[in-house]
Design a protein around this motif. Structure first.
Motif, PDB file in Angstrom:
ATOM      1  N   ARG A 102      -1.968  11.570  83.097  1.00 56.43           N
ATOM      2  CA  ARG A 102      -1.976  11.778  81.644  1.00 56.43           C
ATOM      3  C   ARG A 102      -2.922  10.838  80.907  1.00 56.43           C
ATOM      4  O   ARG A 102      -3.110  10.965  79.706  1.00 56.43           O
ATOM      5  CB  ARG A 102      -0.552  11.605  81.096  1.00 56.43           C
ATOM      6  CG  ARG A 102       0.388  12.731  81.490  1.00 56.43           C
ATOM      7  CD  ARG A 102       1.777  12.535  80.876  1.00 56.43           C
ATOM      8  NE  ARG A 102       2.568  13.738  80.965  1.00 56.43           N
ATOM      9  CZ  ARG A 102       3.296  14.086  82.019  1.00 56.43           C
ATOM     10  NH1 ARG A 102       3.294  13.312  83.101  1.00 56.43           N
ATOM     11  NH2 ARG A 102       3.999  15.200  82.015  1.00 56.43           N
ATOM     12  N   GLU A 103      -3.481   9.859  81.606  1.00 56.13           N
ATOM     13  CA  GLU A 103      -4.384   8.888  80.972  1.00 56.13           C
ATOM     14  C   GLU A 103      -3.698   8.223  79.777  1.00 56.13           C
ATOM     15  O   GLU A 103      -4.104   8.366  78.632  1.00 56.13           O
ATOM     16  CB  GLU A 103      -5.686   9.578  80.541  1.00 56.13           C
ATOM     17  CG  GLU A 103      -6.466  10.161  81.695  1.00 56.13           C
ATOM     18  CD  GLU A 103      -7.777  10.787  81.257  1.00 56.13           C
ATOM     19  OE1 GLU A 103      -8.011  10.847  80.029  1.00 56.13           O
ATOM     20  OE2 GLU A 103      -8.564  11.206  82.126  1.00 56.13           O
ATOM     21  N   ARG A 156       0.904  11.048  75.553  1.00 50.99           N
ATOM     22  CA  ARG A 156       0.624  10.984  76.989  1.00 50.99           C
ATOM     23  C   ARG A 156       1.798  10.415  77.785  1.00 50.99           C
ATOM     24  O   ARG A 156       1.640   9.501  78.593  1.00 50.99           O
ATOM     25  CB  ARG A 156      -0.645  10.170  77.258  1.00 50.99           C
ATOM     26  CG  ARG A 156      -1.881  10.653  76.506  1.00 50.99           C
ATOM     27  CD  ARG A 156      -2.218  12.102  76.867  1.00 50.99           C
ATOM     28  NE  ARG A 156      -3.367  12.602  76.135  1.00 50.99           N
ATOM     29  CZ  ARG A 156      -4.609  12.560  76.603  1.00 50.99           C
ATOM     30  NH1 ARG A 156      -4.847  12.051  77.784  1.00 50.99           N
ATOM     31  NH2 ARG A 156      -5.607  13.036  75.873  1.00 50.99           N
ATOM     32  N   LEU A 157       2.981  10.956  77.555  1.00 46.81           N
ATOM     33  CA  LEU A 157       4.137  10.606  78.379  1.00 46.81           C
ATOM     34  C   LEU A 157       4.970  11.854  78.616  1.00 46.81           C
ATOM     35  O   LEU A 157       5.062  12.723  77.761  1.00 46.81           O
ATOM     36  CB  LEU A 157       4.981   9.497  77.749  1.00 46.81           C
ATOM     37  CG  LEU A 157       5.363   9.581  76.262  1.00 46.81           C
ATOM     38  CD1 LEU A 157       6.581  10.442  76.057  1.00 46.81           C
ATOM     39  CD2 LEU A 157       5.582   8.195  75.697  1.00 46.81           C
ATOM     40  N   GLY A 158       5.588  11.934  79.790  1.00 42.94           N
ATOM     41  CA  GLY A 158       6.304  13.129  80.184  1.00 42.94           C
ATOM     42  C   GLY A 158       7.681  13.236  79.539  1.00 42.94           C
ATOM     43  O   GLY A 158       8.157  12.329  78.842  1.00 42.94           O
ATOM     44  N   GLU A 159       8.327  14.370  79.800  1.00 41.68           N
ATOM     45  CA  GLU A 159       9.618  14.666  79.187  1.00 41.68           C
ATOM     46  C   GLU A 159      10.682  13.652  79.585  1.00 41.68           C
ATOM     47  O   GLU A 159      11.408  13.125  78.739  1.00 41.68           O
ATOM     48  CB  GLU A 159      10.067  16.074  79.588  1.00 41.68           C
ATOM     49  CG  GLU A 159      11.422  16.484  79.023  1.00 41.68           C
ATOM     50  CD  GLU A 159      11.841  17.857  79.477  1.00 41.68           C
ATOM     51  OE1 GLU A 159      12.899  18.342  79.021  1.00 41.68           O
ATOM     52  OE2 GLU A 159      11.127  18.461  80.297  1.00 41.68           O
ATOM     53  N   SER A 160      10.804  13.375  80.880  1.00 49.18           N
ATOM     54  CA  SER A 160      11.834  12.434  81.337  1.00 49.18           C
ATOM     55  C   SER A 160      11.584  11.039  80.783  1.00 49.18           C
ATOM     56  O   SER A 160      12.525  10.311  80.443  1.00 49.18           O
ATOM     57  CB  SER A 160      11.865  12.403  82.870  1.00 49.18           C
ATOM     58  OG  SER A 160      10.598  12.008  83.398  1.00 49.18           O
ATOM     59  N   GLY A 176      -3.880   7.701  75.300  1.00 46.76           N
ATOM     60  CA  GLY A 176      -2.832   7.950  74.320  1.00 46.76           C
ATOM     61  C   GLY A 176      -2.574   6.749  73.430  1.00 46.76           C
ATOM     62  O   GLY A 176      -2.419   6.884  72.210  1.00 46.76           O
ATOM     63  N   HIS A 177      -2.540   5.549  74.024  1.00 49.68           N
ATOM     64  CA  HIS A 177      -2.323   4.341  73.225  1.00 49.68           C
ATOM     65  C   HIS A 177      -3.478   4.115  72.262  1.00 49.68           C
ATOM     66  O   HIS A 177      -3.269   3.792  71.086  1.00 49.68           O
ATOM     67  CB  HIS A 177      -2.157   3.129  74.139  1.00 49.68           C
ATOM     68  CG  HIS A 177      -2.171   1.823  73.401  1.00 49.68           C
ATOM     69  ND1 HIS A 177      -1.064   1.338  72.730  1.00 49.68           N
ATOM     70  CD2 HIS A 177      -3.164   0.919  73.199  1.00 49.68           C
ATOM     71  CE1 HIS A 177      -1.377   0.189  72.158  1.00 49.68           C
ATOM     72  NE2 HIS A 177      -2.637  -0.090  72.423  1.00 49.68           N
TER      73      HIS A 177
END
Length: 210
Positions: free
Chosen positions: A62-63, A151-155, A67-68
């Protein structure tokens, strides 16, 4: 003579027939057993492969650094893309309050501290984690709604929300999550009266306006 000769051969013929029958039965039994064993073993292998296929998770790069950086440039840099009024609307709070929360959680809750993994790569920042949690609460949206932006997943987003609420209780519970004192009530009454709502404590839903 013929009779005695036949009687002499009866035992050997019976023995031969019995041996042949036993051999046939053994062969058929072995064949059935082998077939059944193969079926059970193949079913076991199929179940194991199915379990592995279910457990296998596709890794998505997700790189997170991108995102940050995007989040920082949009809201927190010196020349941020979006002004403070848009920040207030999207985060449901002023920027200085949000930064106070992020700083407090980063200092006191290990989950929000940005660390490096075994390869030396930085993980998600406290800004990303707190933003994910607050956006989920502010908009009431699904956990994967901000995957493309933060850029972070659901969990991971769900973990952010769980740790955020627990961290707020830990860091600010004694100060804000308590019963109001007499001084608190008087301050709220004075504030409401100055805004044109005498006798009001807390917010108003406009249902009682004439």
């Amino acid at each position: 003579m013929a009779s005695s000769s036949n009687n002499g051969n009866d035992g050997s013929l019976d023995d031969i027939c019995d041996d042949s029958f036993d051999d046939i039965c053994d062969e058929r039994f072995d064949a059935i057993l082998d077939q059944r064993f193969d079926e059970v073993f193949n079913n076991y292998l199929a179940r194991q492969a199915s379990k592995k296929a279910k457990k296998k998770r596709a890794y998505i790069e997700r790189e997170r650094e991108v995102g940050h950086q995007c989040l920082w440039n949009d809201y927190f840099s010196e020349n941020a893309t979006y002004p403070s009024n848009i920040f207030r609307r999207r985060f449901r709070m002023h920027k200085h309050l949000f930064m106070r929360i992020v700083d407090q959680l980063t200092n006191e809750v290990p989950y929000f501290q940005q660390r490096r993994n075994a390869s030396g790569r930085l993980g998600l920042s406290g800004l990303q984690k707190c933003t994910a949690a607050i956006r989920m609460m502010a908009y009431g949206c699904a956990a994967d709604a901000f995957d493309e932006y933060l850029r972070l997943g659901e969990s991971t987003a769900i973990l952010c929300l769980e740790n955020f609420t627990a961290g707020i209780i830990h860091c600010f519970g004694d100060e804000y999550l308590r019963r109001p004192t007499r001084e608190d009530l008087q301050r709220l009454l004075d504030f409401g009266e100055s805004r044109g709502f005498p006798g009001m404590i807390g917010s108003i839903d406009c249902m009682h306006w004439e």
